[in-house]
Design a protein around this motif. Structure first.
Motif, PDB file in Angstrom:
ATOM      1  N   PRO A   1       0.800  -1.239   0.000  1.00 54.39           N
ATOM      2  CA  PRO A   1       0.000   0.000   0.000  1.00 54.39           C
ATOM      3  C   PRO A   1       0.826   1.280   0.000  1.00 54.39           C
ATOM      4  O   PRO A   1       0.407   2.290  -0.539  1.00 54.39           O
ATOM      5  N   HIS A   2       2.042   1.230   0.559  1.00 57.26           N
ATOM      6  CA  HIS A   2       2.855   2.445   0.670  1.00 57.26           C
ATOM      7  C   HIS A   2       3.832   2.601  -0.495  1.00 57.26           C
ATOM      8  O   HIS A   2       4.674   3.487  -0.475  1.00 57.26           O
ATOM      9  N   ALA A   3       3.708   1.718  -1.517  1.00 52.63           N
ATOM     10  CA  ALA A   3       4.754   1.645  -2.537  1.00 52.63           C
ATOM     11  C   ALA A   3       4.579   2.644  -3.677  1.00 52.63           C
ATOM     12  O   ALA A   3       5.434   2.739  -4.545  1.00 52.63           O
ATOM     13  N   ALA A   4       3.479   3.373  -3.717  1.00 47.48           N
ATOM     14  CA  ALA A   4       3.257   4.314  -4.829  1.00 47.48           C
ATOM     15  C   ALA A   4       4.328   5.400  -4.840  1.00 47.48           C
ATOM     16  O   ALA A   4       4.842   5.821  -3.804  1.00 47.48           O
ATOM     17  N   SER A   5       4.676   5.845  -6.041  1.00 46.79           N
ATOM     18  CA  SER A   5       5.678   6.894  -6.188  1.00 46.79           C
ATOM     19  C   SER A   5       5.080   8.244  -5.816  1.00 46.79           C
ATOM     20  O   SER A   5       3.932   8.342  -5.390  1.00 46.79           O
ATOM     21  N   ALA A   6       5.870   9.297  -6.001  1.00 46.06           N
ATOM     22  CA  ALA A   6       5.421  10.635  -5.616  1.00 46.06           C
ATOM     23  C   ALA A   6       4.156  11.050  -6.357  1.00 46.06           C
ATOM     24  O   ALA A   6       3.327  11.795  -5.816  1.00 46.06           O
TER      25      ALA A   6
ATOM     26  N   ILE B   1      -1.608  -3.145 -12.246  1.00 51.68           N
ATOM     27  CA  ILE B   1      -1.295  -4.515 -11.836  1.00 51.68           C
ATOM     28  C   ILE B   1      -1.910  -5.521 -12.802  1.00 51.68           C
ATOM     29  O   ILE B   1      -1.255  -6.458 -13.268  1.00 51.68           O
ATOM     30  N   LEU B   2      -3.174  -5.331 -13.126  1.00 52.49           N
ATOM     31  CA  LEU B   2      -3.888  -6.296 -13.962  1.00 52.49           C
ATOM     32  C   LEU B   2      -3.334  -6.334 -15.381  1.00 52.49           C
ATOM     33  O   LEU B   2      -3.202  -7.412 -15.970  1.00 52.49           O
TER      34      LEU B   2
ATOM     35  N   GLY C   1     -10.690   1.987  -3.857  1.00 51.14           N
ATOM     36  CA  GLY C   1     -11.189   2.869  -4.900  1.00 51.14           C
ATOM     37  C   GLY C   1     -10.121   3.389  -5.839  1.00 51.14           C
ATOM     38  O   GLY C   1     -10.348   4.346  -6.584  1.00 51.14           O
ATOM     39  N   ASP C   2      -8.948   2.758  -5.830  1.00 51.59           N
ATOM     40  CA  ASP C   2      -7.823   3.192  -6.671  1.00 51.59           C
ATOM     41  C   ASP C   2      -7.806   2.354  -7.946  1.00 51.59           C
ATOM     42  O   ASP C   2      -7.030   1.407  -8.086  1.00 51.59           O
ATOM     43  N   GLY C   3      -8.686   2.705  -8.885  1.00 50.80           N
ATOM     44  CA  GLY C   3      -8.794   1.941 -10.111  1.00 50.80           C
ATOM     45  C   GLY C   3      -7.569   2.034 -10.989  1.00 50.80           C
ATOM     46  O   GLY C   3      -7.222   1.070 -11.689  1.00 50.80           O
ATOM     47  N   ARG C   4      -6.879   3.165 -10.978  1.00 48.62           N
ATOM     48  CA  ARG C   4      -5.707   3.342 -11.850  1.00 48.62           C
ATOM     49  C   ARG C   4      -4.594   2.341 -11.505  1.00 48.62           C
ATOM     50  O   ARG C   4      -4.058   1.664 -12.376  1.00 48.62           O
TER      51      ARG C   4
ATOM     52  N   THR D   1       1.565   6.610  -8.398  1.00 46.67           N
ATOM     53  CA  THR D   1       1.480   5.412  -9.244  1.00 46.67           C
ATOM     54  C   THR D   1       2.476   4.353  -8.787  1.00 46.67           C
ATOM     55  O   THR D   1       3.514   4.663  -8.200  1.00 46.67           O
ATOM     56  N   ILE D   2       2.151   3.093  -9.062  1.00 42.82           N
ATOM     57  CA  ILE D   2       3.069   2.001  -8.758  1.00 42.82           C
ATOM     58  C   ILE D   2       3.771   1.577 -10.045  1.00 42.82           C
ATOM     59  O   ILE D   2       3.279   1.796 -11.154  1.00 42.82           O
TER      60      ILE D   2
END
Length: 598
Positions: A145-150, A211-212, A203-206, A153-154
């Motif tokens: 969960p904490h891995a998104a960039s500034a 991932i998908l 709710g984070d569809g992006r 986005t992952i």
């Protein structure tokens, strides 16, 4: 041993929900034959090895939480729904022989004393012999969960790398006769897809789409390279990918350019695999094309009349409606959810949502007016109980018992969701008194399973004699009942058990042996014929590993000869067998031990 005694294990009746009677019967045979070994517990996770048709044993993993079977898996290729026979065997061994369980410290306890440097050193040393571990760690860190960039986005690259590594085993030659087969780890691929779930729930569809897509692209390429048209597991994985993508699309705020680009990508994949495999991305493509903009859909969401999807809708429309309901539920759009569920005829969803909103009277009234199946009643009853409304839950469950149909008719019509069994078992365990007894009888009369018979006895109390007579009468009338012999035998009904065994080809050898031992005095001729036939089949085939079983059967025959006052016949019979099998050095001593009787 103290830890084993303190561990809360599942009840035998819990196994009845996991597999069909045939699979349970095979699992029982494996358990009774001693195929299960190496039972090890680490926290809630229990592992076991079960000997099967391969040289190496299958590995079973059980997750037991507070006596509840939370999850099971096995390395065997079984994929026909429910638990496999190896899982059933492991569970039976765990329940009936808990002393065999080796309690060991959970992994967290093993790692807890290590400081950062020691833990890093441990991982690095393992990674030198297991390169996949590095890819796995990179993927886990990327999807945390904490891995998104500034920019929020992952990075999808570690996910794509992990998917390709998992698929790298596809196409390897298994052996000359088996030809080529898929051996990528399907369970790990599914776990990789499910990394999108926390993002969908948030709710984070992006990021869910990132991932998908990262999993889908190598999966499509792998399908095209090897074409697993008969691989049901891959079909299901593709279907889940498409549905989850549709969900991500409907909750994500994609700009028009990104929407068109993704639609073109999915359409390209769909066109490439549609001639060989599943139509996986049709739902996601439709979600991209329609979004929430259809005027008729907007009217339904605002409370306008249905139905939705409209008349003439195809399968993708119906699936997309289910996806829309998930999105509305997750985003807290309660009234829109209720309006769409009503228009879709999803009555259990309507009632369940009303219950979760605290509108209990509305939920119960809606159930009374619209429910047509026990499955709907069970869904609502569980929601009501979880919400602290036990009285209403039992009332809904009791009404649901009356919605059940004959079990054979349900299967013939192809509507397993209409089966009354899960509801009856739930109500049997949750209710008390007359309602629990009624539910227990209903469950048994639909399954004729020994576990359900035993459960009915447990809840009946002083009323058991009358309930027993009713259930045994129904068992006698049943056209098919795998556990008929075992139940009659346990109830001391030897004549009925023998009659059932004569007319049944599905009774396991262990149950027949138990019956033969009980019936040798009252039915000696039948026991002699059965026991000699079983022993002869083993001896004639030279199955050295089963000679002890053959001797056990012959000992039953000896008891029957003795009970019938035919010892001279036995003497001639055993001498003839010794002469016939005199060259089988492992068998002959066992036969000679039977020469002089009991």
């Amino acid at each position: 041993m103290e830890a084993c005694m303190a561990r809360k294990l599942p009840k035998p009746s819990a196994i009845a929900d996991l597999a069909s009677p045939e699979i349970r019967e095979r699992g029982l045979a494996y358990h009774q034959d001693g195929a299960v070994s190496g039972l090890v517990a680490r926290g809630d996770t229990i592992t076991a090895e079960v000997a099967g048709s391969e040289i190496d044993p299958y590995r079973v993993v059980l997750r037991i939480e507070d006596g509840r079977i939370a999850q099971t898996s096995c390395t065997c290729p079984y994929e026909w729904g429910g638990a496999c026979k190896h899982v059933i065997a492991a569970l039976l061994t765990l329940i009936e022989a808990p002393q065999a369980l080796d309690e060991r410290p959970p992994l967290a306890d093993l790692l807890a004393p290590l400081d950062r440097d020691a833990l890093v050193d441990l991982i690095q040393r393992r990674a030198t012999s297991d390169p996949d571990l590095i890819d796995w760690i990179a993927m886990e860190l990327t999807t945390a969960p904490h891995a998104a960039s500034a920019d929020g986005t992952i990075d999808p690259q570690p996910i794509a790398d992990r998917a390709r590594n998992l698929l790298a085993g596809h196409g390897r030659r298994a052996n000359y006769w088996a030809g080529y087969r898929a051996d990528g780890d399907e369970a790990e691929l599914r776990a990789l897809v499910e990394k999108a779930v926390p993002f969908l729930e948030a709710g984070d569809g992006r990021n869910a789409l990132r991932i998908l897509e990262a999993v889908a692209e190598p999966l499509v390429e792998d399908w095209l390279d090897y074409g697993y048209e008969d691989d049901e597991t891959s079909y299901l994985l593709f279907e889940d990918l498409g549905r989850m993508m549709a969900e991500a699309v409907l909750m994500g705020d994609l700009d028009p350019k990104a929407r068109v680009a993704l639609r073109d990508t999915l359409a390209g994949w769909e066109a490439r695999i549609s001639d060989y495999g599943p139509e996986s991305f049709a739902v996601a493509i439709q979600a991209l094309e329609t979004g929430w903009d259809d005027p008729a859909l907007k009217a339904v969401l605002d409370g306008g009349p249905g139905p939705w999807p409209p008349e003439g809708a195809d399968f993708a429309d119906r699936i997309l409606t289910e996806v829309r309901l998930r999105v509305l539920d997750a985003s807290g759009q309660d009234e829109a959810y209720l309006n769409l569920a009503r228009a879709a005829g999803a009555q259990a969803r309507v009632a369940g949502k009303l219950a979760r909103l605290g509108r209990i009277a509305e939920a119960v009234a809606h159930a009374e007016a619209t429910f047509t199946s026990p499955a709907e009643a069970l869904d609502l009853a569980q929601v009501l109980k979880d919400a602290g409304h036990g009285k209403e839950a039992l009332a809904v469950g009791e009404a649901g018992l009356g919605l059940g149909q004959d079990e054979a008719e349900n299967l013939e019509l192809g509507h397993p969701n209409r089966s009354v069994v899960p509801l009856a078992r739930w109500l049997r365990d949750e209710a008390r008194g007359a309602l629990a007894r009624r539910a227990a009888r209903t469950a048994f009369e639909a399954t004729f399973a020994k576990a359900d018979f035993d459960a009915a006895k447990a809840v009946a109390g002083k009323a058991w004699p009358s309930d027993r007579d009713v259930l045994l009468a129904r068992l006698s009338e049943a056209e098919r009942a795998v556990d008929r012999v075992a139940i009659f035998l346990d109830e001391g009904m030897i004549d009925a058990a023998v009659a059932a065994a004569k007319n049944s080809f599905g009774t396991h050898s262990s149950e027949l042996l138990r019956l033969a031992e009980a019936a040798h005095a009252s039915h000696p001729d039948w026991v002699i014929a059965l026991a000699e036939a079983r022993a002869t089949a083993i001896m004639d085939q030279g199955q050295a590993g089963q000679y002890e079983e053959a001797a056990t059967w012959l000992r039953c025959a000896l008891q029957a000869y003795d009970a019938a006052d035919r010892f001279d016949d036995w003497t001639r019979r055993i001498e003839g067998l010794i002469e016939t099998h005199k060259r089988k050095y492992k068998l002959r001593p066992l036969l000679e031990d039977l020469r002089h009787g009991l």
